[in-house]
Design an enzyme around this catalytic site. Sequence first.
Site, PDB file in Angstrom:
ATOM      1  N   VAL A 103      40.776  42.003  38.218  1.00 51.30           N
ATOM      2  CA  VAL A 103      40.866  43.139  37.298  1.00 51.30           C
ATOM      3  C   VAL A 103      42.330  43.463  36.990  1.00 51.30           C
ATOM      4  CG1 VAL A 103      38.646  44.091  37.985  1.00 51.30           C
ATOM      5  CG2 VAL A 103      40.691  44.803  39.230  1.00 51.30           C
ATOM      6  N   HIS A 119      35.034  40.774  35.615  1.00 54.22           N
ATOM      7  CA  HIS A 119      34.816  42.034  36.323  1.00 54.22           C
ATOM      8  C   HIS A 119      35.589  43.189  35.698  1.00 54.22           C
ATOM      9  CE1 HIS A 119      33.415  39.661  40.134  1.00 54.22           C
ATOM     10  NE2 HIS A 119      32.495  39.740  39.202  1.00 54.22           N
ATOM     11  N   GLY A 196      41.477  30.531  44.611  1.00 51.60           N
ATOM     12  CA  GLY A 196      41.567  31.813  45.317  1.00 51.60           C
ATOM     13  C   GLY A 196      40.348  32.694  45.233  1.00 51.60           C
ATOM     14  N   ASN A 222      42.690  26.744  47.707  1.00 50.78           N
ATOM     15  CA  ASN A 222      42.454  27.902  48.571  1.00 50.78           C
ATOM     16  C   ASN A 222      42.921  27.514  49.977  1.00 50.78           C
ATOM     17  OD1 ASN A 222      41.254  29.994  50.162  1.00 50.78           O
ATOM     18  ND2 ASN A 222      39.624  30.244  48.641  1.00 50.78           N
TER      19      ASN A 222
HETATM   20  P1  OAD Z   1      37.850  37.552  47.912  1.00 48.10           P
HETATM   21  O1  OAD Z   1      38.740  38.585  48.509  1.00 48.10           O
HETATM   22  O2  OAD Z   1      36.405  37.567  48.273  1.00 48.10           O
HETATM   23  O3  OAD Z   1      38.408  36.105  48.276  1.00 48.10           O
HETATM   24  C1  OAD Z   1      39.757  35.814  48.156  1.00 48.10           C
HETATM   25  C2  OAD Z   1      39.951  34.341  48.415  1.00 48.10           C
HETATM   26  O4  OAD Z   1      41.311  34.032  48.179  1.00 48.10           O
HETATM   27  C3  OAD Z   1      39.633  33.905  49.854  1.00 48.10           C
HETATM   28  O5  OAD Z   1      38.797  32.763  49.809  1.00 48.10           O
HETATM   29  C4  OAD Z   1      41.004  33.554  50.432  1.00 48.10           C
HETATM   30  O6  OAD Z   1      40.954  32.471  51.356  1.00 48.10           O
HETATM   31  C5  OAD Z   1      41.753  33.152  49.185  1.00 48.10           C
HETATM   32  N1  OAD Z   1      43.216  33.290  49.241  1.00 48.10           N
HETATM   33  C6  OAD Z   1      43.968  34.141  49.972  1.00 48.10           C
HETATM   34  N2  OAD Z   1      45.264  33.977  49.704  1.00 48.10           N
HETATM   35  C7  OAD Z   1      45.342  32.975  48.799  1.00 48.10           C
HETATM   36  C8  OAD Z   1      46.418  32.325  48.116  1.00 48.10           C
HETATM   37  N3  OAD Z   1      47.683  32.687  48.312  1.00 48.10           N
HETATM   38  N4  OAD Z   1      46.116  31.346  47.241  1.00 48.10           N
HETATM   39  C9  OAD Z   1      44.834  30.979  47.005  1.00 48.10           C
HETATM   40  N5  OAD Z   1      43.793  31.556  47.629  1.00 48.10           N
HETATM   41  C10 OAD Z   1      44.040  32.529  48.503  1.00 48.10           C
HETATM   42  O7  OAD Z   1      38.077  37.624  46.341  1.00 48.10           O
HETATM   43  P2  OAD Z   1      37.114  37.165  45.163  1.00 48.10           P
HETATM   44  O8  OAD Z   1      36.433  35.898  45.489  1.00 48.10           O
HETATM   45  O9  OAD Z   1      37.915  37.232  43.920  1.00 48.10           O
HETATM   46  O10 OAD Z   1      34.538  42.346  42.625  1.00 48.10           O
HETATM   47  O11 OAD Z   1      36.062  38.349  45.178  1.00 48.10           O
HETATM   48  C11 OAD Z   1      35.100  38.397  44.198  1.00 48.10           C
HETATM   49  C12 OAD Z   1      34.822  39.824  43.840  1.00 48.10           C
HETATM   50  O12 OAD Z   1      34.500  40.573  45.020  1.00 48.10           O
HETATM   51  C13 OAD Z   1      35.996  40.575  43.245  1.00 48.10           C
HETATM   52  O13 OAD Z   1      36.175  40.328  41.879  1.00 48.10           O
HETATM   53  C14 OAD Z   1      35.607  41.997  43.507  1.00 48.10           C
HETATM   54  C15 OAD Z   1      35.106  41.890  44.919  1.00 48.10           C
HETATM   55  O14 OAD Z   1      34.163  42.845  45.304  1.00 48.10           O
HETATM   56  C16 OAD Z   1      34.636  43.416  41.847  1.00 48.10           C
HETATM   57  O15 OAD Z   1      35.605  44.149  41.855  1.00 48.10           O
HETATM   58  C17 OAD Z   1      33.444  43.609  40.994  1.00 48.10           C
END
Ligand code: OAD
Length: 255
Positions: A103, A119, A196, A222
Amino acid sequence: MSDLIRTLERLRAARRPLAFSGAGMSAESGVPTFRGARDGLWQAYDPSRLATAAAFRADPDLVWGWYVWRMGLVRQAQPNAGHLALAALQERWPELRVVTQNVDDLHERAGSRGVLHLHGGLFEHRCFDCGRAQPDFEVPADAATSPCLRRAPPRCSGCGGPLRPGVVWFGEALPEAAWSAAVQAIERADLVLVIGTSGVVEPAASLVGLAQRHGARIVEINPEPSAFAAGIDVRWRAPAGVALAQLQAAIGEEG
Ligand code: OAD
């Protein structure tokens, strides 16, 4: 063969690459993820009290205050090397679409065009009661100070209802236009860079399976394992900023 070389080979062969990003994309900009082991927002805060329409109805000042804090974090953050590398890759692959669950506006501030936000957007406020868009709210200078500062939401210029952030809360539908454009782009893509995201939030996560069923190759970037199980061609265990900057440099060297 290194993950860089394997990704490079797939990118060179791609005509319609697509980047599908999640919170990890912005982690190196200092924006906390939701499910990270150390800084995950949902470890520290209860989403049922902060990220649902019912929570806002019950305590609008708490919810608005928390989102103003996140607006402050994003306003003071800068696009990282990963955002910048993706924008640069779009110069070379004008068809490269960016579909994000984020977002924040860091892809756009890095120069990416046509980003699809599944989102919603942290700064796209609208009235909780009548739905009217209210783009004029200025993020206060002290916004990033504390996640726990209660703030009364500004009122709608039309009906006087409270403003809510333009993000998708749990239990809400995804924005129809962004979702259908993302499905179309995914179905056309021949390479998807999954960057990510933990892959646990639906329906967004299902886009990866959809891409696979349409024949796309999948490269995941990731540092940690995710919920995406079978059929990933390359699992590049590196931070987005590091991996994408290496990819961009390697492509740049080819001229
Ligand atoms: P998450 O917080 O669930 O996952 C973040 C991912 O990023 C994890 O798999 C980490 O291992 C990875 N990560 C951490 N640091 C990183 C880096 N430097 N480079 C690459 N990857 C890295 O986030 P999302 O999958 O985006 O929804 O979560 C999905 C949704 O859940 C979000 O959009 C939000 C949340 O509830 C809403 O706001 C509707």
